[in-house]
Design an enzyme around this catalytic site. Sequence first.
Site, mmCIF file in Angstrom:
data_model
loop_
_atom_site.group_PDB
_atom_site.id
_atom_site.type_symbol
_atom_site.label_atom_id
_atom_site.label_comp_id
_atom_site.label_asym_id
_atom_site.label_seq_id
_atom_site.Cartn_x
_atom_site.Cartn_y
_atom_site.Cartn_z
ATOM 1 C CG ASP A 124 49.522 26.659 10.260
ATOM 2 O OD1 ASP A 124 50.464 27.461 10.577
ATOM 3 O OD2 ASP A 124 48.472 26.567 11.066
ATOM 4 C CG HIS B 197 45.036 23.729 8.263
ATOM 5 N ND1 HIS B 197 45.088 23.439 9.555
ATOM 6 C CD2 HIS B 197 46.275 24.541 8.278
ATOM 7 C CE1 HIS B 197 45.819 24.109 10.518
ATOM 8 N NE2 HIS B 197 46.496 24.849 9.586
ATOM 9 C CB CYS C 9 44.651 17.546 12.629
ATOM 10 S SG CYS C 9 43.839 18.583 11.014
#
EC number: 2.1.4.3
Length: 362
Positions: A195, A244, A346
């Site tokens: 990611d 993350h 985000c």
Amino acid sequence: MKKIQTFIQTSPVCSYTEWDLLEEIIVGVVDGACIPPWHAAMEPCLPTQQHQFFRDNAGKPFPQERIDLARKELDEFARILECEGVKVRRPEPKNQSLVYGAPGWSSTGMYAAMPRDVLLVVGTDIIECPLAWRSRYFETAAYKKLLKEYFHGGAKWSSGPKPELSDEQYVDGWVEDEAATSANLVITEFEPTFDAADFTRLGKDIIAQKSNVTNEFGINWLQRHLGDDYKIHVLEFNDMHPMHIDATLVPLAPGKLLINPERVQKMPEIFRGWDAIHAPKPIMPDSHPLYMTSKWINMNILMLDERRVVVERQDEPMIKAMKGAGFEPILCDFRNFNSFGGSFHCATVDIRRRGKLESYLV
């Protein structure tokens, strides 16, 4: 060299850091957000108290009242950015309830709310990331129109290896190891996945972490793809459920770093000489639903330049911390959007920042 400089100046995509002057950004959309089908890869990523909600509601839309409240905040966020001189782009909402799949599995989608997760901009290169969750397999479809526009305008458009996401990519029978001293990750090294939100950019240096969605294979692929102009530094934090990096370590400006005091207990050596700003303890009430994150989502702020920073309006301790560190907070309500697993960083991917490729680390 002259040809390279011309390309950089004319490319619609160009961003090297998290703090250069922001000129263009993509802000996500929450319309049609669906609860993903339950899969073992989700277990270590989601708050334990939310597991049953996901199991019971797999494949259903998120509560419409939650979507409506989050959309209102997203639209206001986009308006604030435009008032600050930033060009705002939005993805196309997609039907997340459609069933798709690959050999051995099928799934429905989730949302197009978090462009930070799926697209990584490094210089003039915009990279589609090979995500580890099956429910996010086609998430970049919402951005294809923009990606094609950027490519035709002169940007480099890349894509990580499309993963199979077969059972070999996940640890069979994964269970929480209460005695572990480091993270017990749910993904294997079968194929590269990552990611974008597990990476943060500081010019020629990029900070990364291995996580429950980003493996060493994926980090190595990205390093080889980027070449010798960039160096990826893989750091390990005191986080037993990593997914993350933005709730752990956030570069704010040259020499200034926001850190999670629970996860960063010792300043990494590569940041020698930098000022560490300890993120204040979150004040979000327990009654507020957070489907996918911890309260440390309050660290997920967005720098517009080396001075201006977007902060959640009700987060008075963070506002105070930013002012105390010499920044100018721009306030925006975002708690209802927080419920969906992210905040200002985000919900965006910066497409163009006015800066050049430099080195900021010792």
